[in-house]
Write a protein that holds these residues in place. Structure first.
Motif, PDB file in Angstrom:
ATOM      1  N   SER A 103      31.977 -19.138 -39.732  1.00 13.17           N
ATOM      2  CA  SER A 103      31.574 -17.903 -40.396  1.00 13.17           C
ATOM      3  C   SER A 103      32.007 -16.682 -39.578  1.00 13.17           C
ATOM      4  CB  SER A 103      30.057 -17.883 -40.595  1.00 13.17           C
ATOM      5  OG  SER A 103      29.641 -18.965 -41.413  1.00 13.17           O
ATOM      6  N   GLU A 153      28.233 -13.357 -40.816  1.00 17.26           N
ATOM      7  CA  GLU A 153      28.172 -13.386 -42.274  1.00 17.26           C
ATOM      8  C   GLU A 153      28.220 -14.860 -42.655  1.00 17.26           C
ATOM      9  OE1 GLU A 153      27.429 -12.043 -45.813  1.00 17.26           O
ATOM     10  OE2 GLU A 153      27.855 -10.573 -44.224  1.00 17.26           O
ATOM     11  N   TYR A 154      27.045 -15.486 -42.617  1.00 16.86           N
ATOM     12  CA  TYR A 154      26.997 -16.949 -42.683  1.00 16.86           C
ATOM     13  C   TYR A 154      27.429 -17.469 -44.040  1.00 16.86           C
ATOM     14  CZ  TYR A 154      25.240 -21.716 -42.404  1.00 16.86           C
ATOM     15  OH  TYR A 154      25.130 -23.082 -42.418  1.00 16.86           O
ATOM     16  N   ASN A 155      28.317 -18.445 -43.996  1.00 17.15           N
ATOM     17  CA  ASN A 155      28.791 -19.138 -45.195  1.00 17.15           C
ATOM     18  C   ASN A 155      28.560 -20.627 -44.990  1.00 17.15           C
ATOM     19  OD1 ASN A 155      30.308 -20.434 -47.219  1.00 17.15           O
ATOM     20  ND2 ASN A 155      31.729 -18.715 -47.351  1.00 17.15           N
ATOM     21  N   LYS A 164      31.686 -22.756 -44.619  1.00 19.61           N
ATOM     22  CA  LYS A 164      32.470 -22.597 -43.393  1.00 19.61           C
ATOM     23  C   LYS A 164      31.706 -23.077 -42.165  1.00 19.61           C
ATOM     24  CE  LYS A 164      35.136 -18.606 -45.036  1.00 19.61           C
ATOM     25  NZ  LYS A 164      35.494 -17.184 -44.758  1.00 19.61           N
TER      26      LYS A 164
END
Length: 317
Positions: free
Chosen positions: A68, A58-60, A63
């Motif tokens: 992530s 869940e790529y951020n 972060k």
């Protein structure tokens, strides 16, 4: 005894390295010529492979990749369960099938025609003319299409209207969309596609044509029995590579020709990745779509190569 074996093995490795280095020095200009291509693949193809991990996270962006959250195959599950997945699959494969049926044979036919021209100056002029559209951007091609087919200002519709008929909605009718894309690609790329086939034809042994003439073969029979068999391996390899792009459609072309009235036939994986991944901020989904396309292409290449080799032809490996 063991020490002697280790010494012999070490000596053999040193000799192999010396021979390899000598061969590389001897062919240094060949390696220098290949260096730009090797660097291109290393920088733009192999180095970014670590980014495929984003498809499983869940790529951020704040972060980072390693910070992530790891979510496994959740992104793939959401993609396959999406309401538009099968619509995108149908549209993508339909557009590519249109391209294979109508677009792929044309460069071969055009190359055969150009190869039959005996006047070198006339031949080069024709080659230059058919190459030119390749260097036009899709923005230019889409603009030309608009000015030719638009309901309001399109030249063709103006001619139809002056003849007393109703104008035709070429650009907003879903029934015309796939054919329109194929026609654009044919006009833009068919000339450029002849380069490889002309190069293959240039390598055909002239003695084969001389033998065919002695046997009384006409020009058409020479093409059928000499030229086409000689370039068959090239055709097969290019067809296999083309099948590897079955899940890939020209993003820029689709984006420029798209409008709300043709969404049902224009929604493909590329536009979905752009809409969801870039505009929607779901980068993980965009990477997932790209990875899915790559896997599909790899499977199709391996399958088609297997079939070709089973038929007794040479594949790509």
């Amino acid at each position: 005894m063991q020490t002697q074996v280790q010494t012999i093995v070490k000596s053999t490795r040193v000799q192999e390295r010396s021979r390899l280095w000598a061969a590389m020095v001897q062919s240094k200009w060949m390696y220098a010529l290949a260096a730009p291509g090797i660097l291109y693949f290393l920088i733009f193809k192999f180095a970014p492979l670590w980014g495929l991990l984003i498809a499983f996270k869940e790529y951020n962006p704040f972060k980072g990749l390693w910070g992530s959250e790891w979510i496994g195959f959740t992104n793939f599950t959401e993609l396959f369960q999406s309401e538009v997945f099968y619509l995108m699959l149908r549209n993508t494969f339909a557009i590519n099938i249109f391209g294979i049926i109508f677009m792929f044979p044309l460069p071969i036919v055009l190359a055969l025609m150009l190869n039959e021209i005996r006047h070198e100056t006339f031949k080069r002029i024709n080659q230059s003319i058919v190459y030119l559209p390749h260097f036009l951007s899709w923005v230019v091609v889409a603009s030309m299409t608009f000015f030719m087919l638009s309901t309001d200002v399109g030249l063709i519709n103006k001619l139809i209207s002056n003849m007393g008929f109703d104008t035709v909605s070429f650009l907003s009718n879903p029934n015309f969309f796939w054919g329109l894309l194929t026609a654009q690609s044919m006009w833009k790329e068919v000339g450029w596609g002849t380069i490889i086939f002309l190069a293959a034809m240039a390598g055909v042994d002239p003695q084969q044509y001389e033998a065919a003439v002695i046997d009384g073969a006409s020009r058409m029979k020479q093409i059928w029995h000499v030229t086409l068999p000689a370039i068959r391996p090239t055709i097969i390899i290019l067809l296999i590579l083309r099948l590897g792009h079955m899940a890939d459609v020209g993003f820029e072309q689709i984006l420029l020709m798209n409008n709300p009235l043709v969404t049902s036939v224009s929604q493909v994986f590329d536009t979905y990745a752009y809409t969801i991944g870039i505009l929607g901020g779901k980068i993980s989904v965009g990477v997932t779509v790209g990875m899915f396309k790559g896997v599909v292409g790899l499977i199709l290449v391996m399958l088609s190569n297997y079939v070709v080799k089973k038929l007794g032809q040479e594949g790509i490996y």
